[in-house]
Design a protein around this motif. Structure first.
Motif, short mmCIF file in Angstrom:
data_model
loop_
_atom_site.label_atom_id
_atom_site.label_comp_id
_atom_site.label_asym_id
_atom_site.label_seq_id
_atom_site.Cartn_x
_atom_site.Cartn_y
_atom_site.Cartn_z
N ARG A 83 0.92 -1.34 -0.31
CA ARG A 83 -0.10 0.07 -0.01
C ARG A 83 1.01 1.79 -0.01
O ARG A 83 2.17 1.21 0.34
CB ARG A 83 -0.87 -0.11 1.50
N HIS A 84 -0.29 1.98 -0.26
CA HIS A 84 1.23 3.70 -0.03
C HIS A 84 -0.04 5.12 -0.29
O HIS A 84 -1.50 4.85 -0.97
CB HIS A 84 1.71 3.83 -1.38
N ASN A 85 -0.35 5.58 0.57
CA ASN A 85 -0.74 7.08 0.99
C ASN A 85 -0.39 7.93 0.72
O ASN A 85 0.65 8.17 0.46
CB ASN A 85 -1.27 6.76 2.37
N GLY A 86 -1.21 8.86 0.27
CA GLY A 86 -0.65 10.62 0.08
C GLY A 86 -1.50 11.04 1.11
O GLY A 86 -2.41 11.07 0.95
N MET A 87 -1.03 12.30 0.52
CA MET A 87 -1.73 13.59 1.15
C MET A 87 -1.15 15.06 1.09
O MET A 87 -0.27 15.04 1.14
CB MET A 87 -1.53 13.58 3.04
N LEU A 88 -2.37 16.02 0.89
CA LEU A 88 -1.65 17.26 0.46
C LEU A 88 -3.04 18.29 0.59
O LEU A 88 -3.49 17.76 1.13
CB LEU A 88 -1.44 17.40 -1.17
N PRO A 89 -2.44 19.29 1.29
CA PRO A 89 -3.42 20.04 1.59
C PRO A 89 -5.22 20.62 1.01
O PRO A 89 -4.96 20.56 -0.22
CB PRO A 89 -2.59 21.64 1.33
N GLY A 90 -5.88 19.33 1.20
CA GLY A 90 -7.04 19.53 0.80
C GLY A 90 -7.31 17.95 0.52
O GLY A 90 -8.55 18.12 0.26
N PHE A 91 -6.61 17.26 0.68
CA PHE A 91 -7.04 15.73 -0.21
C PHE A 91 -5.93 14.92 -0.04
O PHE A 91 -4.71 14.91 1.16
CB PHE A 91 -6.33 15.65 -1.89
N LEU A 92 -6.39 13.70 0.58
CA LEU A 92 -6.16 12.42 0.86
C LEU A 92 -6.16 11.19 0.11
O LEU A 92 -6.93 11.24 -0.24
CB LEU A 92 -6.93 11.69 2.28
N ALA A 119 -10.80 13.70 6.56
CA ALA A 119 -11.68 13.17 6.48
C ALA A 119 -11.14 11.78 6.75
O ALA A 119 -10.09 12.09 7.35
CB ALA A 119 -11.62 12.45 5.06
N ARG A 120 -12.08 11.14 7.84
CA ARG A 120 -11.49 10.09 8.79
C ARG A 120 -10.72 8.47 7.52
O ARG A 120 -11.81 7.63 7.50
CB ARG A 120 -12.08 9.47 9.80
N LEU A 121 -10.02 8.64 7.79
CA LEU A 121 -8.63 8.07 6.27
C LEU A 121 -9.33 6.19 6.20
O LEU A 121 -8.97 5.73 6.28
CB LEU A 121 -8.38 8.12 4.77
N ASN A 122 -7.46 6.71 7.50
CA ASN A 122 -7.67 5.44 8.00
C ASN A 122 -8.81 4.47 8.09
O ASN A 122 -9.38 3.29 8.47
CB ASN A 122 -6.88 5.58 9.37
N ASP A 164 -12.66 4.33 17.50
CA ASP A 164 -13.51 4.53 16.32
C ASP A 164 -15.33 3.37 16.37
O ASP A 164 -15.24 2.82 15.40
CB ASP A 164 -13.25 4.83 14.51
N GLY A 165 -14.91 2.76 17.68
CA GLY A 165 -15.94 2.02 18.22
C GLY A 165 -17.60 2.86 19.06
O GLY A 165 -17.68 3.74 19.58
#
Length: 288
Positions: free
Chosen positions: A141-150, A172-175, A256-257
């Protein structure tokens, strides 16, 4: 720095600009017609706009809010042209799925190279992928993050399963989203996102929940008023705040439960279920 060095090597050997090499030798052969490099050719049409928001508080977070209520704020465009490595490319979900198919072994990327790419090196990093285990399966896997984007890009190579998630809201709670979407895809337990209205409990109601509870493995879960909010402490594992949704149900933000209490005939809590990731973790009261 690594990107700048590698792009310079490619340009020197190929005797063409790096962006041109990537387009001709990777994007076009892979059929990625809606993927390109910023600063090369026309600016892409319909490029997503990124958004962010500030602290909403638990009331608004758990109750939900309309996207048009003014909470979301547009993020200004940032410079994302070459050679800013992780941000020079733009793409779509469909194109990234095409790329994922190429990564199963193809004329463009032979199986021998795929195996090398997915070989974990320092800190479990392969060639552009974090390689390890997830959901008891081999996962890259690989994630990414920029201002305004996930973003998150996940591959289970043995199952030939790909999960790609884009968000143009950077809070957003992407995880959690990734975990639950993966669970649904693989057919493993999951819970729907917690929703509800935050309530105020009396000191008497809180007192009936406080105490020590024993998990099935013998570990002690301590429920205590903090005093600003109720906390759940599992020695050596976590200390977590609990947000009241009713006198017996609480949001458990750390996982998150939910924490769900069962009361006895006297109105005092007899057990608690710390439920998260589709699994029950039940503890029974052992002290007054």
């Amino acid at each position: 720095t690594g990107y700048v060095v590698s792009s310079y090597i490619v340009q020197t050997v190929a005797k063409m600009p790096f962006a041109e090499f990537v387009t001709k030798n990777i994007l076009q052969p892979a059929g990625m017609k809606n993927t390109g490099i910023f600063g090369v050719g026309k600016y892409p049409k319909n490029l997503a706009v990124g958004y962010t928001y500030g602290d909403l508080g638990w009331e608004k977070t758990l109750a939900g809010f309309p996207l048009t209520d003014g909470t979301l704020k547009k993020m200004p465009p940032i410079t994302i042209s070459s050679p800013h490595g992780d941000a020079m490319l733009y793409s779509t979900l469909d194109d990234l799925y095409r790329w994922s198919q190429m990564m199963e072994g193809s004329k463009l990327i032979p199986k021998s190279e795929v195996d090398e790419i997915y070989t974990a090196g320092l800190e479990d990093y392969g060639y552009g992928w974090f390689v390890g285990q997830g959901f008891n399966r081999k996962r890259a896997r690989h994630n990414g993050m920029l201002p305004g984007f996930l973003t998150d890009f996940i591959r289970f190579p043995d199952e030939k399963t790909t999960i790609i998630i884009f968000s143009n809201i950077d809070r957003a709670r992407l995880n959690s989203i990734t975990r639950d979407v993966t669970s649904i895809t693989l057919g493993t337990p999951f819970d729907m996102p917690v929703r509800g209205k935050v309530v105020k409990l009396s000191a008497e109601q809180i007192a009936k929940l406080e105490g020590d509870y024993k998990m099935k493995d013998g570990k002690i879960l301590n429920i205590k008023n903090a005093p600003d909010f109720l906390t759940a402490k599992l020695q050596g594992f976590y200390t977590a705040g609990l947000i009241p949704l009713s006198p017996t149900e609480f949001y458990f933000p750390l996982a998150d439960g939910k924490a769900i209490f069962t009361l006895d005939d006297s109105g005092k809590a007899a057990k608690v279920n710390m439920r998260y990731s589709g699994e029950d973790h039940i503890a029974e009261r052992v002290t007054n």
